[in-house]
Design a protein around this motif. Structure first.
Motif, PDB file in Angstrom:
ATOM      1  N   LEU A   1      -2.382 -33.938  23.564  1.00  8.19           N
ATOM      2  CA  LEU A   1      -1.255 -34.856  23.665  1.00  8.19           C
ATOM      3  C   LEU A   1      -1.721 -36.300  23.748  1.00  8.19           C
ATOM      4  CD1 LEU A   1       1.794 -35.363  24.002  1.00  8.19           C
ATOM      5  CD2 LEU A   1       1.456 -35.119  26.472  1.00  8.19           C
ATOM      6  N   TRP A   2      -2.524 -36.605  24.758  1.00 11.51           N
ATOM      7  CA  TRP A   2      -2.934 -37.975  24.990  1.00 11.51           C
ATOM      8  C   TRP A   2      -3.992 -38.445  24.005  1.00 11.51           C
ATOM      9  CZ3 TRP A   2       0.206 -40.760  27.594  1.00 11.51           C
ATOM     10  CH2 TRP A   2       0.979 -40.198  28.609  1.00 11.51           C
ATOM     11  N   GLY A   3      -4.859 -37.561  23.560  1.00 16.98           N
ATOM     12  CA  GLY A   3      -5.878 -37.961  22.593  1.00 16.98           C
ATOM     13  C   GLY A   3      -5.265 -38.535  21.326  1.00 16.98           C
ATOM     14  N   PRO A   4      -4.387 -37.799  20.636  1.00 21.18           N
ATOM     15  CA  PRO A   4      -3.740 -38.335  19.435  1.00 21.18           C
ATOM     16  C   PRO A   4      -2.934 -39.615  19.703  1.00 21.18           C
ATOM     17  CG  PRO A   4      -3.491 -35.966  19.527  1.00 21.18           C
ATOM     18  CD  PRO A   4      -4.082 -36.375  20.833  1.00 21.18           C
ATOM     19  N   LEU A   5      -2.278 -39.681  20.860  1.00 20.88           N
ATOM     20  CA  LEU A   5      -1.478 -40.864  21.165  1.00 20.88           C
ATOM     21  C   LEU A   5      -2.363 -42.100  21.241  1.00 20.88           C
ATOM     22  CD1 LEU A   5       1.397 -41.072  23.759  1.00 20.88           C
ATOM     23  CD2 LEU A   5      -0.271 -42.896  23.580  1.00 20.88           C
TER      24      LEU A   5
ATOM     25  N   SER B   1       4.618 -49.199  23.947  1.00 20.61           N
ATOM     26  CA  SER B   1       5.929 -48.546  23.986  1.00 20.61           C
ATOM     27  C   SER B   1       6.361 -48.078  22.605  1.00 20.61           C
ATOM     28  CB  SER B   1       6.973 -49.500  24.565  1.00 20.61           C
ATOM     29  OG  SER B   1       7.119 -50.639  23.739  1.00 20.61           O
ATOM     30  N   GLU B   2       5.935 -48.783  21.563  1.00 13.07           N
ATOM     31  CA  GLU B   2       6.355 -48.439  20.208  1.00 13.07           C
ATOM     32  C   GLU B   2       5.704 -47.150  19.709  1.00 13.07           C
ATOM     33  OE1 GLU B   2       7.078 -53.143  19.133  1.00 13.07           O
ATOM     34  OE2 GLU B   2       5.451 -52.037  18.154  1.00 13.07           O
ATOM     35  N   ILE B   3       4.562 -46.790  20.289  1.00 12.59           N
ATOM     36  CA  ILE B   3       3.918 -45.523  19.944  1.00 12.59           C
ATOM     37  C   ILE B   3       4.310 -44.427  20.938  1.00 12.59           C
ATOM     38  CG2 ILE B   3       1.699 -44.347  19.668  1.00 12.59           C
ATOM     39  CD1 ILE B   3       2.457 -46.305  17.413  1.00 12.59           C
ATOM     40  N   VAL B   4       4.338 -44.765  22.210  1.00 14.11           N
ATOM     41  CA  VAL B   4       4.735 -43.778  23.222  1.00 14.11           C
ATOM     42  C   VAL B   4       6.146 -43.269  22.949  1.00 14.11           C
ATOM     43  CG1 VAL B   4       5.266 -43.457  25.673  1.00 14.11           C
ATOM     44  CG2 VAL B   4       3.204 -44.684  25.008  1.00 14.11           C
ATOM     45  N   GLU B   5       7.046 -44.159  22.533  1.00 10.63           N
ATOM     46  CA  GLU B   5       8.446 -43.799  22.302  1.00 10.63           C
ATOM     47  C   GLU B   5       8.739 -43.523  20.821  1.00 10.63           C
ATOM     48  OE1 GLU B   5      10.740 -46.947  23.982  1.00 10.63           O
ATOM     49  OE2 GLU B   5       9.707 -46.837  25.925  1.00 10.63           O
TER      50      GLU B   5
ATOM     51  N   ALA C   1      -3.157 -41.369  32.288  1.00 13.82           N
ATOM     52  CA  ALA C   1      -3.977 -40.955  31.149  1.00 13.82           C
ATOM     53  C   ALA C   1      -5.031 -42.009  30.832  1.00 13.82           C
ATOM     54  CB  ALA C   1      -3.091 -40.711  29.930  1.00 13.82           C
ATOM     55  N   LYS C   2      -4.664 -43.288  30.933  1.00 11.42           N
ATOM     56  CA  LYS C   2      -5.618 -44.382  30.710  1.00 11.42           C
ATOM     57  C   LYS C   2      -6.719 -44.330  31.750  1.00 11.42           C
ATOM     58  CE  LYS C   2      -7.044 -48.692  29.665  1.00 11.42           C
ATOM     59  NZ  LYS C   2      -7.768 -49.148  30.836  1.00 11.42           N
ATOM     60  N   ALA C   3      -6.369 -44.020  33.002  1.00 16.15           N
ATOM     61  CA  ALA C   3      -7.386 -43.916  34.060  1.00 16.15           C
ATOM     62  C   ALA C   3      -8.360 -42.774  33.762  1.00 16.15           C
ATOM     63  CB  ALA C   3      -6.706 -43.704  35.411  1.00 16.15           C
TER      64      ALA C   3
END
Length: 422
Positions: free
Chosen positions: A245-249, A261-265, A329-331
């Motif tokens: 999930l977080w890797g591709p994001l 926000s434009e990618i998360v949403e 996730a950033k942490a």
């Protein structure tokens, strides 16, 4: 002067009355009755009465008939706080008022009822905040975040009346965040509070803009952190360890250079896999401008590999809302990176892209449009503003393909990469 009846004559009665021209000496000589109340009328100022109870409480009362109205008894206060001279003067003023048809008691009752009505209609901070959210924040892209900031900052006063909100209360909310070491965030809360109180004041919920004077937590400096290509490639490669999930994001954030926000949403109805692009409406971007983002081959592969019904949000755990927990996730990513990458923010990825492409010779206007900044140079015409979302699309696509090659170490760009790093 009328004869003074000694108080002893009235023992056992509930109320004893007499008339005389009152003097200070006489008032001081009076003793409380054993029971009930003693009342002495002043013959010098008709209607003025001095009352003395068995408990020793001495008060003034002035009785006067209103013009074309009933008799009124006006309390004038207690003796000796209100002296004989002051009581006579006040009685004279009331007499003049009643001659003009003014009824102090009726006016006082009217004001009391008005105050009670105003108090009954007085709105709490929470009620006004809810109205603010409905009428204003709901139209903002960051409205929900702004509401959370306000609810946290005003948590201790939510149930109090809005007119009790003070500058000191607001400043404390800012200073508390500063004490936590969150100076920049404290400035964001300050901006939210100032906007809220200005709105409330303009609509008469507040009699003054109590947020206008709250001070900043810190003076912010413009950031000049530009991650190197090596650092961005390290971040990009390490994203694989974050999971499916977080890797591709995070990889998509690197490859597109778009705002978090434009990618998360990001929603599937904004993704055009066939034409290799993301199409955002004006209501979904920070500057409210429609925007097209080219998808390089690596970015396109990331989205094509996402499984599911391809409806709703691209990155989601519930199927109904965008994924949450970006900071956590950033942490995790920072922990995986260790000392290989200096402290960075997600926004720095946009700076890194812009810097690398500029150094590679891409025009500033192309880079600005990739990042969805306002056009540089002279102001665009009305026609240009309408079609800016598609302006320079081929050049933007080429630049993003170039960026993807640099990040993924495509051999076709090895010479260009060495040239940029030298």
């Amino acid at each position: 002067m009328s004869p003074i009846c000694p108080p002893a004559r009235f023992l056992g009665q509930q109320e004893a009355k007499m008339k005389t021209e009152l003097t200070d000496r006489f008032l001081k000589s009076m003793t409380p009755p054993e029971a009930g109340r003693l009342e002495v009328s002043d013959t010098k100022r008709p209607g003025l009465r001095f009352r003395l109870t068995a408990a020793g409480k001495a008060t003034w009362i002035f009785e006067k008939r209103l013009r074309d109205g009933p008799k009124r008894k006006f309390p004038l206060g207690t003796w000796p706080a209100v002296s004989l001279a002051a009581a006579r003067k006040e009685a004279l003023e009331i007499e003049a008022e009643t001659a003009r048809g003014i009824d102090r008691i009726a006016e006082a009752e009217k004001q009391r009822l008005s105050d009670e009505a105003a108090k009954a209609h007085r709105r709490s901070v929470r009620e006004v905040l809810n109205t603010y959210a409905e009428l204003h924040l709901s139209s903002l892209r960051t409205g929900e975040e702004r509401r959370r900031q306000l609810e946290t900052a005003l948590a201790d006063v939510m149930h109090t009346s809005i007119d009790e909100l003070s500058t000191a209360t607001l400043q404390k909310a800012i200073d508390d965040k500063l004490a936590e070491g969150r100076a920049v965030y404290a400035n964001r809360v300050r901006a939210a509070l100032r906007a809220f109180t200005r709105w409330a004041w303009q609509r008469s919920y507040l009699t003054e803009d109590v947020g206008a004077r709250i001070g900043k937590a810190t003076k912010e400096q413009a950031r000049d952190r530009v991650p190197s290509l090596h650092e961005v490639r390290t971040i990009f490669d390490t994203c694989d360890e974050l999971g499916g999930l977080w890797g591709p994001l995070f990889k998509l954030l690197v490859l597109t250079g778009q705002r978090r926000s434009e990618i998360v949403e990001l929603r599937w109805d904004e993704v055009d896999l066939e034409r290799a692009r993301i199409v955002k409406g004006g209501g979904e971007t920070k500057n409210a401008k429609a925007h097209i983002t080219h998808l390089s081959s690596p970015a396109l592969n990331i989205l094509a590999a996402r499984v599911g019904e391809r409806s709703g949000y691209v990155f989601t755990t519930t199927g109904e809302t965008p994924v949450s927990g970006v900071s956590k996730a950033k942490a995790r990513l920072d922990k995986l990176l260790g000392d290989d990458v200096a402290p960075w923010r997600i926004h720095d990825l946009r700076t890194a892209l812009a810097t690398a492409l500029a150094e590679a010779g891409e025009p500033e206007g192309v880079v600005d449009r990739i990042l969805n900044h306002s056009a540089s140079g002279s102001a665009p015409s009305a026609v240009a503003r309408v079609y800016q979302q598609s302006d320079l699309l081929p050049q933007r696509a080429r630049a993003l393909d170039h960026w993807a090659n640099l990040i993924t170490r495509d051999q076709a760009d090895v010479l260009q990469l060495h040239s940029m790093e030298s």
